[in-house]
Scaffold this motif. Structure first.
Motif, mmCIF file in Angstrom:
data_model
loop_
_atom_site.group_PDB
_atom_site.id
_atom_site.type_symbol
_atom_site.label_atom_id
_atom_site.label_comp_id
_atom_site.label_asym_id
_atom_site.label_seq_id
_atom_site.Cartn_x
_atom_site.Cartn_y
_atom_site.Cartn_z
ATOM 1 N N ALA A 251 0.829 -1.212 0.000
ATOM 2 C CA ALA A 251 0.000 0.000 0.000
ATOM 3 C C ALA A 251 0.859 1.256 0.000
ATOM 4 O O ALA A 251 0.480 2.280 -0.601
ATOM 5 C CB ALA A 251 -0.920 0.002 1.215
ATOM 6 N N TYR A 252 2.027 1.203 0.615
ATOM 7 C CA TYR A 252 2.912 2.365 0.699
ATOM 8 C C TYR A 252 3.793 2.480 -0.548
ATOM 9 O O TYR A 252 4.024 3.580 -1.067
ATOM 10 C CB TYR A 252 3.767 2.261 1.966
ATOM 11 N N GLU A 253 4.269 1.338 -1.043
ATOM 12 C CA GLU A 253 5.105 1.356 -2.238
ATOM 13 C C GLU A 253 4.326 1.804 -3.464
ATOM 14 O O GLU A 253 4.895 2.455 -4.354
ATOM 15 C CB GLU A 253 5.686 -0.040 -2.482
ATOM 16 N N GLN A 254 3.051 1.469 -3.532
ATOM 17 C CA GLN A 254 2.268 1.776 -4.723
ATOM 18 C C GLN A 254 1.566 3.123 -4.639
ATOM 19 O O GLN A 254 0.776 3.461 -5.516
ATOM 20 C CB GLN A 254 1.268 0.639 -4.972
ATOM 21 N N HIS A 260 1.106 9.711 3.666
ATOM 22 C CA HIS A 260 0.887 8.646 4.661
ATOM 23 C C HIS A 260 0.958 9.177 6.095
ATOM 24 O O HIS A 260 1.421 8.478 6.999
ATOM 25 C CB HIS A 260 1.898 7.515 4.493
ATOM 26 N N LYS A 261 0.488 10.389 6.305
ATOM 27 C CA LYS A 261 0.535 10.982 7.647
ATOM 28 C C LYS A 261 -0.645 10.539 8.504
ATOM 29 O O LYS A 261 -0.504 10.355 9.709
ATOM 30 C CB LYS A 261 0.555 12.509 7.546
ATOM 31 N N ARG A 262 -1.801 10.392 7.885
ATOM 32 C CA ARG A 262 -3.004 9.976 8.622
ATOM 33 C C ARG A 262 -3.479 8.651 8.028
ATOM 34 O O ARG A 262 -3.876 8.600 6.869
ATOM 35 C CB ARG A 262 -4.085 11.037 8.507
ATOM 36 N N VAL A 263 -3.430 7.609 8.849
ATOM 37 C CA VAL A 263 -3.720 6.258 8.368
ATOM 38 C C VAL A 263 -4.828 5.649 9.224
ATOM 39 O O VAL A 263 -4.794 5.742 10.459
ATOM 40 C CB VAL A 263 -2.462 5.365 8.423
ATOM 41 N N LEU A 264 -5.789 5.033 8.547
ATOM 42 C CA LEU A 264 -6.845 4.268 9.221
ATOM 43 C C LEU A 264 -6.635 2.796 8.906
ATOM 44 O O LEU A 264 -6.591 2.405 7.734
ATOM 45 C CB LEU A 264 -8.222 4.718 8.735
ATOM 46 N N ALA A 279 6.152 2.825 10.879
ATOM 47 C CA ALA A 279 7.470 2.769 10.246
ATOM 48 C C ALA A 279 7.532 3.622 8.988
ATOM 49 O O ALA A 279 8.624 4.072 8.595
ATOM 50 C CB ALA A 279 7.820 1.319 9.916
ATOM 51 N N HIS A 280 6.387 3.878 8.366
ATOM 52 C CA HIS A 280 6.345 4.726 7.176
ATOM 53 C C HIS A 280 6.048 6.185 7.515
ATOM 54 O O HIS A 280 5.686 6.970 6.635
ATOM 55 C CB HIS A 280 5.312 4.196 6.192
ATOM 56 N N GLY A 281 6.167 6.543 8.784
ATOM 57 C CA GLY A 281 6.103 7.941 9.165
ATOM 58 C C GLY A 281 4.720 8.475 9.485
ATOM 59 O O GLY A 281 4.532 9.705 9.502
ATOM 60 N N ALA A 282 3.762 7.607 9.759
ATOM 61 C CA ALA A 282 2.418 8.096 10.077
ATOM 62 C C ALA A 282 2.446 8.942 11.344
ATOM 63 O O ALA A 282 3.106 8.592 12.329
ATOM 64 C CB ALA A 282 1.466 6.916 10.258
#
Length: 669
Positions: A251-254, A260-264, A279-282
């Motif tokens: 989901a992050y690579e694509q 990717h700051k706000r993730v549900l 880990a992806h900076g959320a």
């Protein structure tokens, strides 16, 4: 006498609910067919009431014996029922063990019927010793107490031995000194078996599952989690989650330009997806998980400790209900491995996460995305047509094909950006064949390929109805003698179907959580009790007026679309749901109580109502073809047939109903 009747009725409902939960947790795939236990319970209770007072005393004397046999049988001969079908998908990864299915399943059904027949006989003999409507009142109060008590112990996550001890105490009190020794031996065996289960290393209970936690023999700080005997989740260190070709990363690579700051995360479980988001900076992660025990395991044991991070906000809730309530916008919404391992209730085919995979749910997720946001979902989907269904629905909702990454066993990751530029695909989804129609809120069966009733269900239902007819006949009731109570048959079928429809409606409006389900059944019992209290205070009722009110309330419930109710704020939605659900139930039970009070032969009337209620439980499977809203038309047709038949039914001289005659509504409920 009143408190004993209340206790007997409490025990009856408590044991029924406990059997549904416990059998489904120990016999894999009974959790998908919980109405198997429900209909067995209903059959047994009916037989207990059909047997005349002077007969069947052996059932009362040996009531705990089949209960102990059932518990020991399932514990000693565990079985995972292999169900492979091209028509419907089951999430499982187990091998068939124990005795053959054709031995295990009939044995469980018949033992369930025997258990509930004994409790039904105890309740019926107490029922007959009080005036009918007064007895009916205490029977309903006991049913409410049984429902509430089981809900409380579900909330406390009590283990199965607690359920067994409570049932044993109730049996000993009801049996008294005379039956203490006879009851004591099988009850001790039952409690001992449940104690061994409870003290097994790693076993715990959530409101939904029996959970078993095992440490991995090869990896440090890694645990495997099974739910109802099925491998369900595993905790994993962050390096494992972030390794190349991990589905957690796709989901992050694509979506490389997404902040990717706000993730549900819906289906946060033990926290793997939450750890990857961090880990992806959320900067904020809303972690939604329906099962509190699964989230607790992650909080206690996950090696990355994602739930300790202050950026994480945990919501123990149904994912669809959370989407309907929140007004937040997200850069990324992840539907993370929400598997189906159980049903919402014992009277429906709705799975816990079914409303997460409808077109309306995908639209709700899209409406909570930022302008450059993205939606991702992944799982081991088992069938290529299921991947095509979900990908095709995303294509419709977002206006372009999603990215698709596949792995072994039809595992797939689907990623859809708000715009084509918001996704970067190695491969764009292309259908592998005809695209199945999207699931909808009215037809929430994403795992069903076509709008039909699978032959697996038809065979099981046919066998259950055949056993029911034979069992009722063996009690001494002549089937032909019940034909004059065709109206009672239709009333029973209509009420059971109406109750199921209301359970499904509340699951959509407020979530598929155990608490919502418990509150709905509590509300149904209260509505029935209110109808009885009103009927007790009326010398006569106007059947024509009640029938007009019933069909009016059914028409309103059918005409009001579900989306109109969902669009209301919470208070308005609650008021509308209560009015739409319980007004027809109240009117129907006034009609039922009055008709039963005039029955010349309450036992035959009860037999007809029993057959009708079981038939109504089977008719719920029509929703697999028609959808749930159309069930209201079936309910209306059944009530119309009952009203017509009532005009021609022979009426007694207006004498008060016997105690037996007042019971079927309680049993149907």
């Amino acid at each position: 006498m009143r408190w004993r009747l209340t206790l007997a009725s409490t025990t009856m409902l408590f044991v029924e609910l406990a059997l549904i939960r416990w059998a489904g947790a120990n016999v894999v795939h009974l959790s998908y067919f919980s109405n198997f236990i429900l209909l067995g319970s209903f059959l047994g209770i009916g037989i207990g009431f059909l047997i005349p007072a002077a007969r069947g005393q052996w059932l009362k004397r040996w009531t705990p014996l089949p209960l102990a046999l059932l518990v020991v049988f399932v514990r000693e001969f565990p079985v995972q029922v292999r169900q492979s079908s091209d028509q419907v998908v089951y999430f499982t990864a187990v091998e068939t063990t124990g005795l053959p299915e054709w031995v295990t399943l009939p044995a469980i059904f018949l033992l369930t019927a025997l258990i509930m027949a004994g409790i039904g006989k105890i309740t019926a003999d107490l029922f007959r010793q009080l005036p009918s409507l007064e007895a009916y009142r205490y029977d309903l109060l006991g049913s409410i107490a049984g429902s509430v008590s089981f809900a409380v112990f579900s909330w406390l996550r009590a283990p199965s031995v607690v359920w067994g001890v409570l049932a044993a105490v109730a049996f000993l009190v009801l049996g008294g000194r005379r039956d203490a020794l006879r009851y004591g031996i099988p009850l001790t065996a039952m409690v001992a078996a449940l104690f061994l289960e409870t003290t097994t290393t790693g076993i715990s209970w959530s409101p939904y599952y029996k959970i078993q936690l095992k440490p991995s023999p090869t990896a440090n700080r890694t645990y495997h989690i099974s739910a109802n005997g099925v491998p369900h989740q595993s905790t994993a260190p962050l390096p494992v989650l972030m390794r190349e070709n991990s589905p957690y990363r796709k989901a992050y690579e694509q979506t490389p330009d997404n902040p990717h700051k706000r993730v549900l995360v819906i289906g946060a479980g033990n926290g793997n997806d939450v750890a990857v988001a961090l880990a992806h900076g959320a900067e904020r992660v809303d972690a939604v998980e329906i099962d509190p025990r699964l989230q607790q395991i992650g909080a206690d044991l996950h090696p990355a400790r994602p739930y300790d991070d202050p950026r994480v906000h945990v919501h123990i809730d149904d994912g669809r209900a959370f989407l309907e309530r929140t007004d937040r916008k997200y850069d990324l919404v992840v539907l993370a491995l929400p598997d189906s391992l159980t049903l919402v209730s014992g009277a429906s085919n709705l799975r816990l996460e079914s409303y997460l995979f409808t077109r309306e749910a995908f639209e709700a997720a899209r409406d909570h995305l930022a302008p450059d946001g993205a939606f991702a979902m992944y799982n081991y989907y088992r069938k290529s047509w299921l991947v095509d269904r979900f990908a095709g629905t995303l294509d419709e909702v977002y206006g372009h094909a999603p990215c698709m990454t596949t792995f072994n066993r039809n595992a797939a990751v689907l990623v859809a950006g708000m715009k084509p530029a918001d996704q970067s695909c190695e491969r764009t989804w292309q259908p592998s064949g005809p695209i199945p129609a999207a699931a909808s809120d009215d037809h929430p069966f994403p795992y069903l390929l076509h709008r039909n009733i699978p032959t697996l269900y038809l065979g099981a239902l046919g066998a259950i109805l055949l056993v029911t007819l034979l069992s009722v006949r063996l009690t001494g009731v002549r089937i032909r003698s019940t034909f004059r109570y065709a109206d009672m048959f239709l009333l029973g079928a209509a009420f059971m179907l109406l109750e199921t429809k209301n359970v499904i409606g509340f699951a959509l409006y407020f979530g598929t959580t155990w608490l919502v389900n418990a509150l709905v059944f509590f509300g149904v019992l209260v509505a029935v009790l209110a109808a009885v209290e009103v009927r007790r205070r009326l010398r006569r009722v106007n059947q024509t007026l009640l029938q007009i009110l019933l069909f009016t309330t059914l028409a309103v419930a059918w005409l009001v679309p579900a989306q109109a109710v969902l669009s209301l704020p919470f208070a308005g939605r609650l008021a509308a749901a209560i009015a739409l659900a319980f007004a027809p139930i109240f009117c129907a039970n006034l009609i039922f109580s009055d008709r039963l009070a005039r029955a010349a032969d309450p036992t035959s009337a009860f037999g007809a109502n029993l057959l009708g209620a079981l038939t109504g439980g089977a008719l719920e499977y029509l929703a697999l073809v028609t959808g749930y809203q159309a069930l209201l038309l079936v309910v209306a047709a059944l009530y119309l047939g009952a009203c017509v038949a009532m005009r021609f039914a022979g009426r007694g001289p207006g004498t008060p109903a016997t105690a037996v005659g007042d019971e079927p509504a309680s049993v149907s409920t």
